[in-house]
Design a protein around this motif. Sequence first.
Motif, PDB file in Angstrom:
ATOM      1  N   PHE A 358       1.358   0.138  11.168  1.00 32.83           N
ATOM      2  CA  PHE A 358       1.437  -0.758  10.017  1.00 32.83           C
ATOM      3  C   PHE A 358       1.102  -2.190  10.418  1.00 32.83           C
ATOM      4  N   ALA A 359       1.420  -2.557  11.638  1.00 32.39           N
ATOM      5  CA  ALA A 359       1.052  -3.902  12.109  1.00 32.39           C
ATOM      6  C   ALA A 359      -0.465  -4.054  12.138  1.00 32.39           C
ATOM      7  N   ASP A 360      -1.165  -2.997  12.537  1.00 27.92           N
ATOM      8  CA  ASP A 360      -2.627  -3.034  12.517  1.00 27.92           C
ATOM      9  C   ASP A 360      -3.143  -3.195  11.098  1.00 27.92           C
ATOM     10  N   LEU A 361      -2.516  -2.486  10.160  1.00 25.70           N
ATOM     11  CA  LEU A 361      -2.933  -2.592   8.765  1.00 25.70           C
ATOM     12  C   LEU A 361      -2.695  -3.999   8.242  1.00 25.70           C
ATOM     13  N   ALA A 362      -1.540  -4.591   8.594  1.00 26.10           N
ATOM     14  CA  ALA A 362      -1.223  -5.947   8.133  1.00 26.10           C
ATOM     15  C   ALA A 362      -2.215  -6.960   8.680  1.00 26.10           C
ATOM     16  N   ALA A 363      -2.713  -6.729   9.897  1.00 28.05           N
ATOM     17  CA  ALA A 363      -3.625  -7.675  10.540  1.00 28.05           C
ATOM     18  C   ALA A 363      -5.078  -7.461  10.138  1.00 28.05           C
ATOM     19  N   HIS A 364      -5.361  -6.337   9.494  1.00 29.27           N
ATOM     20  CA  HIS A 364      -6.748  -5.996   9.171  1.00 29.27           C
ATOM     21  C   HIS A 364      -7.168  -6.649   7.849  1.00 29.27           C
ATOM     22  N   PRO A 365      -8.383  -7.190   7.775  1.00 29.01           N
ATOM     23  CA  PRO A 365      -8.858  -7.718   6.493  1.00 29.01           C
ATOM     24  C   PRO A 365      -8.792  -6.645   5.417  1.00 29.01           C
ATOM     25  N   ARG A 366      -8.342  -7.004   4.226  1.00 29.60           N
ATOM     26  CA  ARG A 366      -8.115  -6.009   3.191  1.00 29.60           C
ATOM     27  C   ARG A 366      -9.367  -5.683   2.379  1.00 29.60           C
ATOM     28  N   ASP A 367     -10.422  -6.479   2.512  1.00 25.23           N
ATOM     29  CA  ASP A 367     -11.647  -6.187   1.771  1.00 25.23           C
ATOM     30  C   ASP A 367     -12.207  -4.838   2.209  1.00 25.23           C
ATOM     31  N   GLY A 368     -12.482  -3.987   1.246  1.00 25.99           N
ATOM     32  CA  GLY A 368     -13.063  -2.689   1.546  1.00 25.99           C
ATOM     33  C   GLY A 368     -12.102  -1.695   2.146  1.00 25.99           C
ATOM     34  N   VAL A 369     -10.793  -2.002   2.104  1.00 24.77           N
ATOM     35  CA  VAL A 369      -9.783  -1.123   2.680  1.00 24.77           C
ATOM     36  C   VAL A 369      -8.914  -0.532   1.575  1.00 24.77           C
ATOM     37  N   VAL A 370      -8.681   0.765   1.646  1.00 24.20           N
ATOM     38  CA  VAL A 370      -7.786   1.452   0.726  1.00 24.20           C
ATOM     39  C   VAL A 370      -6.537   1.870   1.492  1.00 24.20           C
ATOM     40  N   ALA A 371      -5.374   1.394   1.075  1.00 23.58           N
ATOM     41  CA  ALA A 371      -4.108   1.863   1.653  1.00 23.58           C
ATOM     42  C   ALA A 371      -3.639   3.043   0.807  1.00 23.58           C
ATOM     43  N   LEU A 372      -3.597   4.222   1.406  1.00 25.86           N
ATOM     44  CA  LEU A 372      -3.257   5.449   0.680  1.00 25.86           C
ATOM     45  C   LEU A 372      -1.897   5.960   1.116  1.00 25.86           C
ATOM     46  N   ASP A 373      -0.985   6.041   0.184  1.00 23.38           N
ATOM     47  CA  ASP A 373       0.380   6.522   0.402  1.00 23.38           C
ATOM     48  C   ASP A 373       0.428   7.991  -0.020  1.00 23.38           C
ATOM     49  N   VAL A 374       0.729   8.900   0.936  1.00 21.45           N
ATOM     50  CA  VAL A 374       0.735  10.329   0.611  1.00 21.45           C
ATOM     51  C   VAL A 374       2.146  10.918   0.596  1.00 21.45           C
ATOM     52  N   ARG A 375       3.146  10.066   0.455  1.00 26.23           N
ATOM     53  CA  ARG A 375       4.520  10.558   0.339  1.00 26.23           C
ATOM     54  C   ARG A 375       4.764  11.127  -1.055  1.00 26.23           C
ATOM     55  N   ARG A 376       5.894  11.782  -1.222  1.00 31.03           N
ATOM     56  CA  ARG A 376       6.260  12.327  -2.519  1.00 31.03           C
ATOM     57  C   ARG A 376       6.706  11.203  -3.468  1.00 31.03           C
ATOM     58  N   ASP A 377       6.739  11.515  -4.756  1.00 34.15           N
ATOM     59  CA  ASP A 377       7.121  10.523  -5.764  1.00 34.15           C
ATOM     60  C   ASP A 377       8.487   9.911  -5.472  1.00 34.15           C
ATOM     61  N   SER A 378       9.442  10.751  -5.087  1.00 28.49           N
ATOM     62  CA  SER A 378      10.801  10.266  -4.838  1.00 28.49           C
ATOM     63  C   SER A 378      10.842   9.288  -3.672  1.00 28.49           C
ATOM     64  N   GLU A 379      10.006   9.502  -2.675  1.00 34.13           N
ATOM     65  CA  GLU A 379       9.959   8.583  -1.537  1.00 34.13           C
ATOM     66  C   GLU A 379       9.347   7.253  -1.941  1.00 34.13           C
ATOM     67  N   ARG A 380       8.252   7.316  -2.688  1.00 31.14           N
ATOM     68  CA  ARG A 380       7.577   6.087  -3.091  1.00 31.14           C
ATOM     69  C   ARG A 380       8.474   5.231  -3.987  1.00 31.14           C
ATOM     70  N   ALA A 381       9.298   5.884  -4.804  1.00 32.40           N
ATOM     71  CA  ALA A 381      10.194   5.135  -5.686  1.00 32.40           C
ATOM     72  C   ALA A 381      11.141   4.232  -4.901  1.00 32.40           C
ATOM     73  N   GLY A 382      11.423   4.599  -3.661  1.00 34.36           N
ATOM     74  CA  GLY A 382      12.313   3.794  -2.837  1.00 34.36           C
ATOM     75  C   GLY A 382      11.632   2.623  -2.156  1.00 34.36           C
ATOM     76  N   GLY A 383      10.350   2.464  -2.339  1.00 38.61           N
ATOM     77  CA  GLY A 383       9.622   1.343  -1.751  1.00 38.61           C
ATOM     78  C   GLY A 383       8.214   1.746  -1.378  1.00 38.61           C
ATOM     79  N   HIS A 384       7.232   0.878  -1.688  1.00 46.64           N
ATOM     80  CA  HIS A 384       5.845   1.173  -1.351  1.00 46.64           C
ATOM     81  C   HIS A 384       5.104  -0.109  -0.997  1.00 46.64           C
ATOM     82  N   VAL A 385       4.037   0.038  -0.252  1.00 38.84           N
ATOM     83  CA  VAL A 385       3.210  -1.105   0.127  1.00 38.84           C
ATOM     84  C   VAL A 385       2.469  -1.605  -1.110  1.00 38.84           C
ATOM     85  N   GLU A 386       2.610  -2.879  -1.376  1.00 40.50           N
ATOM     86  CA  GLU A 386       1.960  -3.469  -2.548  1.00 40.50           C
ATOM     87  C   GLU A 386       0.451  -3.220  -2.506  1.00 40.50           C
TER      88      GLU A 386
END
Length: 452
Positions: A358-386
């Motif tokens: 996640f530190a690499d993701l935070a440091a990486h330019p966001r242009d052209g990058v898709v952050a894909l969350d593959v957790r279940r709905d119940s997990e995402r409800a508890g917090g997700h990357v904006e």
Amino acid sequence: MFFIDVIEVPGLGNRGYLAGGERTGVVVDPPRDIDRVITVAARRGVRISHVVETHVHNDYVSGGLELARVTGAAYLVPAAAHVSFERTPVHDGDSVAVDAGLALRALATPGHTPHHISYVLEDDGTAVAVFTGGSLLIGTVGRPDLVEPRLTERLARAQHASARRLAAELPDDTAVLPTHGFGSFCSSAQMAGGDTTIGKEKASNDALTRDVDAFVAGLLAGLDDIPAYYTHMGPANAAGPAPVDLTPPAQADPEAIAGRLEAGEWVVDLRHRVAFAEGHVAGSFNFEAQGQLATYLAWLIPWGKPVTLLAESAEQLAAAQRELARVGIDRPAAAATGAPADWLRPGERPASFRRATFADLAAHPRDGVVALDVRRDSERAGGHVEGSVHLPVHTLQRRLDEVPAGQVWVHCAGGMRAAVAASLLDAAGRDVVAVDDGFDAAEQAGLVVRNG
């Protein structure tokens, strides 16, 4: 004297049991691979006199019918269960002798299924343990939504009544020995701890501390996704499962592996996600042998699709084949052992993709990058990357066209499911980075985490 041996099935989050005395024993909710059960009984030096099912299982193929046939034991199944084979029907209050002074008494505990029965082990007339199947679990209960959606609320209310019946009729020091709840999706909530008693449950279990309306509302609100393969388990168990065949599958050479991929079959690499990311057969999928292999492979693969297994060793292959047989993936189409160099045709190069944190993701330019969350709905409800896109891993294969263009950084809660998803995306030709990191590190890395 009596004994109770636990037969762990960790990949599915279940337990079976062998209980008995000096000469004979009873098996409760056995797994498909009955040789494990027979070995435990042989070590104890007891004859298996009875095999019992608490219910027709929805999450694994039972070994009960075959175990009873092989050992000559009586096969006890709830009388209200609709099955297509000969068995000894069990009604509420029935009792069978297990060994000198030992008996097993049936208590109707509907809720997980309409026909569910728990079995009380009595030593000289005193309850010492209760095998609760999918009824009363450790800190929770079995989920009530696996049979028929229209029955869910009714079964949830039945779970409350059944839990209270157990608490009212059994001593506080009675050991509670459930089949589900150790990671199984048959549990309505995550459990804490590995053992409990009726007295402990009275103090902590919502079914025993909340009124029925509050309990049902909380139970129904917390139900998670149902693995797709569950649809096939109940009918298989009701029909009477065939004996398991664990003989080695046919060996696949590089040409055969390539041919199966070209035919649209699944080629599954069982190696650890680090090794897979570093190099693998293009088009293959990564489901680690260690972990919940059976749950997630059976959940994602189109039912009946031929699967070829790639393993590091014969031992890893045999263990995976055994685990998959427990959920009805009986015979791999083929298999190979070794490493990518052994599985690729001359001149072919292994595919690979990057791993990151996640530190690499935070440091990486966001242009052209898709952050894909593959957790279940119940997990995402508890917090997700904006700004992240959400596609649970069990839906990804049929929704690949919903992944936006760009380099895909895929994450889950710990790394295993992200590796599965990364392999699916890689096979589809996407530029992918697998975030092999715990989700708790996301906020610590400076990423904005939103709730809801």
